[in-house]
Design a protein around this motif. Sequence first.
Motif, PDB file in Angstrom:
ATOM      1  N   SER A  29       0.835  -1.195   0.000  1.00  0.00           N
ATOM      2  CA  SER A  29       0.000   0.000   0.000  1.00  0.00           C
ATOM      3  C   SER A  29       0.869   1.245   0.000  1.00  0.00           C
ATOM      4  O   SER A  29       1.919   1.264   0.651  1.00  0.00           O
ATOM      5  N   CYS A  30       0.413   2.259  -0.708  1.00  0.00           N
ATOM      6  CA  CYS A  30       1.088   3.545  -0.603  1.00  0.00           C
ATOM      7  C   CYS A  30       0.279   4.423   0.353  1.00  0.00           C
ATOM      8  O   CYS A  30      -0.915   4.199   0.568  1.00  0.00           O
ATOM      9  N   ALA A  31       0.962   5.402   0.913  1.00  0.00           N
ATOM     10  CA  ALA A  31       0.338   6.272   1.900  1.00  0.00           C
ATOM     11  C   ALA A  31       1.000   7.633   1.858  1.00  0.00           C
ATOM     12  O   ALA A  31       2.141   7.765   1.401  1.00  0.00           O
ATOM     13  N   ALA A  32       0.297   8.619   2.377  1.00  0.00           N
ATOM     14  CA  ALA A  32       0.786   9.993   2.342  1.00  0.00           C
ATOM     15  C   ALA A  32       0.787  10.594   3.736  1.00  0.00           C
ATOM     16  O   ALA A  32      -0.109  10.329   4.540  1.00  0.00           O
ATOM     17  N   THR A  33       1.809  11.410   3.993  1.00  0.00           N
ATOM     18  CA  THR A  33       1.904  12.118   5.254  1.00  0.00           C
ATOM     19  C   THR A  33       2.439  13.516   5.013  1.00  0.00           C
ATOM     20  O   THR A  33       3.231  13.733   4.088  1.00  0.00           O
ATOM     21  N   ARG A  34       2.045  14.455   5.857  1.00  0.00           N
ATOM     22  CA  ARG A  34       2.584  15.811   5.777  1.00  0.00           C
ATOM     23  C   ARG A  34       3.912  15.928   6.534  1.00  0.00           C
ATOM     24  O   ARG A  34       4.604  16.946   6.412  1.00  0.00           O
ATOM     25  N   ARG A  35       4.241  14.909   7.301  1.00  0.00           N
ATOM     26  CA  ARG A  35       5.533  14.909   7.982  1.00  0.00           C
ATOM     27  C   ARG A  35       6.650  14.732   6.966  1.00  0.00           C
ATOM     28  O   ARG A  35       6.485  14.024   5.973  1.00  0.00           O
ATOM     29  N   PHE A  36       7.781  15.338   7.222  1.00  0.00           N
ATOM     30  CA  PHE A  36       8.902  15.211   6.297  1.00  0.00           C
ATOM     31  C   PHE A  36       9.457  13.799   6.286  1.00  0.00           C
ATOM     32  O   PHE A  36       9.805  13.243   5.245  1.00  0.00           O
ATOM     33  N   TYR A  37       9.503  13.199   7.482  1.00  0.00           N
ATOM     34  CA  TYR A  37      10.078  11.860   7.597  1.00  0.00           C
ATOM     35  C   TYR A  37       9.230  11.030   8.539  1.00  0.00           C
ATOM     36  O   TYR A  37       8.935  11.465   9.655  1.00  0.00           O
ATOM     37  N   SER A  38       8.849   9.850   8.128  1.00  0.00           N
ATOM     38  CA  SER A  38       8.149   8.930   9.015  1.00  0.00           C
ATOM     39  C   SER A  38       8.209   7.514   8.482  1.00  0.00           C
ATOM     40  O   SER A  38       8.023   7.297   7.282  1.00  0.00           O
ATOM     41  N   VAL A  39       8.467   6.568   9.387  1.00  0.00           N
ATOM     42  CA  VAL A  39       8.377   5.149   9.043  1.00  0.00           C
ATOM     43  C   VAL A  39       7.219   4.504   9.789  1.00  0.00           C
ATOM     44  O   VAL A  39       7.027   3.296   9.714  1.00  0.00           O
ATOM     45  N   SER A  40       6.445   5.304  10.502  1.00  0.00           N
ATOM     46  CA  SER A  40       5.328   4.792  11.303  1.00  0.00           C
ATOM     47  C   SER A  40       4.018   4.941  10.547  1.00  0.00           C
ATOM     48  O   SER A  40       3.656   6.042  10.145  1.00  0.00           O
ATOM     49  N   GLU A  41       3.302   3.848  10.427  1.00  0.00           N
ATOM     50  CA  GLU A  41       2.022   3.916   9.715  1.00  0.00           C
ATOM     51  C   GLU A  41       1.038   4.837  10.406  1.00  0.00           C
ATOM     52  O   GLU A  41       0.143   5.376   9.756  1.00  0.00           O
ATOM     53  N   ARG A  42       1.207   5.031  11.699  1.00  0.00           N
ATOM     54  CA  ARG A  42       0.282   5.891  12.442  1.00  0.00           C
ATOM     55  C   ARG A  42       0.392   7.349  12.004  1.00  0.00           C
ATOM     56  O   ARG A  42      -0.529   8.137  12.229  1.00  0.00           O
ATOM     57  N   GLU A  43       1.496   7.707  11.383  1.00  0.00           N
ATOM     58  CA  GLU A  43       1.696   9.104  10.982  1.00  0.00           C
ATOM     59  C   GLU A  43       1.313   9.351   9.525  1.00  0.00           C
ATOM     60  O   GLU A  43       1.477  10.454   9.033  1.00  0.00           O
ATOM     61  N   TYR A  44       0.834   8.318   8.851  1.00  0.00           N
ATOM     62  CA  TYR A  44       0.339   8.462   7.491  1.00  0.00           C
ATOM     63  C   TYR A  44      -1.190   8.494   7.558  1.00  0.00           C
ATOM     64  O   TYR A  44      -1.799   7.572   8.111  1.00  0.00           O
ATOM     65  N   ASN A  45      -1.789   9.514   7.011  1.00  0.00           N
ATOM     66  CA  ASN A  45      -3.225   9.676   7.191  1.00  0.00           C
ATOM     67  C   ASN A  45      -4.045   9.464   5.920  1.00  0.00           C
ATOM     68  O   ASN A  45      -5.275   9.594   5.956  1.00  0.00           O
ATOM     69  N   VAL A  46      -3.389   9.148   4.819  1.00  0.00           N
ATOM     70  CA  VAL A  46      -4.112   8.816   3.596  1.00  0.00           C
ATOM     71  C   VAL A  46      -3.520   7.526   3.047  1.00  0.00           C
ATOM     72  O   VAL A  46      -2.291   7.411   2.919  1.00  0.00           O
ATOM     73  N   TRP A  47      -4.403   6.580   2.689  1.00  0.00           N
ATOM     74  CA  TRP A  47      -3.952   5.258   2.240  1.00  0.00           C
ATOM     75  C   TRP A  47      -4.648   4.841   0.956  1.00  0.00           C
ATOM     76  O   TRP A  47      -5.830   5.157   0.744  1.00  0.00           O
ATOM     77  N   GLY A  48      -3.915   4.112   0.141  1.00  0.00           N
ATOM     78  CA  GLY A  48      -4.511   3.474  -1.011  1.00  0.00           C
ATOM     79  C   GLY A  48      -5.112   2.140  -0.605  1.00  0.00           C
ATOM     80  O   GLY A  48      -4.998   1.708   0.538  1.00  0.00           O
ATOM     81  N   GLN A  49      -5.720   1.476  -1.584  1.00  0.00           N
ATOM     82  CA  GLN A  49      -6.427   0.225  -1.290  1.00  0.00           C
ATOM     83  C   GLN A  49      -5.490  -0.977  -1.284  1.00  0.00           C
ATOM     84  O   GLN A  49      -5.845  -2.042  -0.790  1.00  0.00           O
ATOM     85  N   GLY A  50      -4.303  -0.811  -1.838  1.00  0.00           N
ATOM     86  CA  GLY A  50      -3.319  -1.886  -1.833  1.00  0.00           C
ATOM     87  C   GLY A  50      -3.298  -2.680  -3.122  1.00  0.00           C
ATOM     88  O   GLY A  50      -4.288  -2.736  -3.857  1.00  0.00           O
ATOM     89  N   THR A  51      -2.151  -3.275  -3.397  1.00  0.00           N
ATOM     90  CA  THR A  51      -1.994  -4.148  -4.552  1.00  0.00           C
ATOM     91  C   THR A  51      -1.173  -5.358  -4.131  1.00  0.00           C
ATOM     92  O   THR A  51      -0.199  -5.221  -3.391  1.00  0.00           O
ATOM     93  N   GLN A  52      -1.571  -6.535  -4.582  1.00  0.00           N
ATOM     94  CA  GLN A  52      -0.948  -7.765  -4.133  1.00  0.00           C
ATOM     95  C   GLN A  52       0.295  -8.087  -4.953  1.00  0.00           C
ATOM     96  O   GLN A  52       0.273  -8.030  -6.192  1.00  0.00           O
ATOM     97  N   VAL A  53       1.353  -8.433  -4.248  1.00  0.00           N
ATOM     98  CA  VAL A  53       2.584  -8.912  -4.876  1.00  0.00           C
ATOM     99  C   VAL A  53       2.841 -10.324  -4.353  1.00  0.00           C
ATOM    100  O   VAL A  53       2.898 -10.532  -3.138  1.00  0.00           O
ATOM    101  N   THR A  54       2.975 -11.259  -5.263  1.00  0.00           N
ATOM    102  CA  THR A  54       3.238 -12.640  -4.898  1.00  0.00           C
ATOM    103  C   THR A  54       4.493 -13.109  -5.609  1.00  0.00           C
ATOM    104  O   THR A  54       4.587 -13.017  -6.837  1.00  0.00           O
ATOM    105  N   VAL A  55       5.454 -13.584  -4.830  1.00  0.00           N
ATOM    106  CA  VAL A  55       6.730 -14.038  -5.378  1.00  0.00           C
ATOM    107  C   VAL A  55       6.830 -15.547  -5.156  1.00  0.00           C
ATOM    108  O   VAL A  55       6.824 -16.013  -4.015  1.00  0.00           O
ATOM    109  N   SER A  56       6.922 -16.287  -6.250  1.00  0.00           N
ATOM    110  CA  SER A  56       7.015 -17.742  -6.151  1.00  0.00           C
ATOM    111  C   SER A  56       8.474 -18.183  -6.128  1.00  0.00           C
ATOM    112  O   SER A  56       9.337 -17.554  -6.746  1.00  0.00           O
ATOM    113  N   SER A  57       8.711 -19.272  -5.438  1.00  0.00           N
ATOM    114  CA  SER A  57      10.092 -19.771  -5.319  1.00  0.00           C
ATOM    115  C   SER A  57      10.426 -20.737  -6.446  1.00  0.00           C
ATOM    116  O   SER A  57       9.577 -21.156  -7.210  1.00  0.00           O
TER     117      SER A  57
END
Length: 123
Positions: free
Chosen positions: A95-123
Amino acid sequence: QVQLVESGGGLVQAGGSLRLSCAASTRSFSMYTMGWFRQAPGKERDFVAAVAWSAGNTWYADSVKGRFTVSRDNAKNTVYLQMNNLKPEDTAAYSCAATRRFYSVSEREYNVWGQGTQVTVSS
């Protein structure tokens, strides 16, 4: 209100590559730091990468450093995640997300989210 739409997920063999895109519906896209997160089944959502509004600053989780590259095109209101040398453990919903903070690795600080896209890697 900002809306984010991801694309580019899919099924790929280990060692392969994918590029995810996240399009934002806002004229103020360049004011946001954009992040990518992923969540595997039964696990918590983890930070993957982020790029500041100016694109001059990027941050990565240790698990993807050297393999993934985050970038943005402010003219297209789009952020990208280039994923190379994919591994089965990269399998997750991204999922991608947006924050007004300059730097953040915490999902709690991102206030806009996309719906997500699935990535599957087979061995």
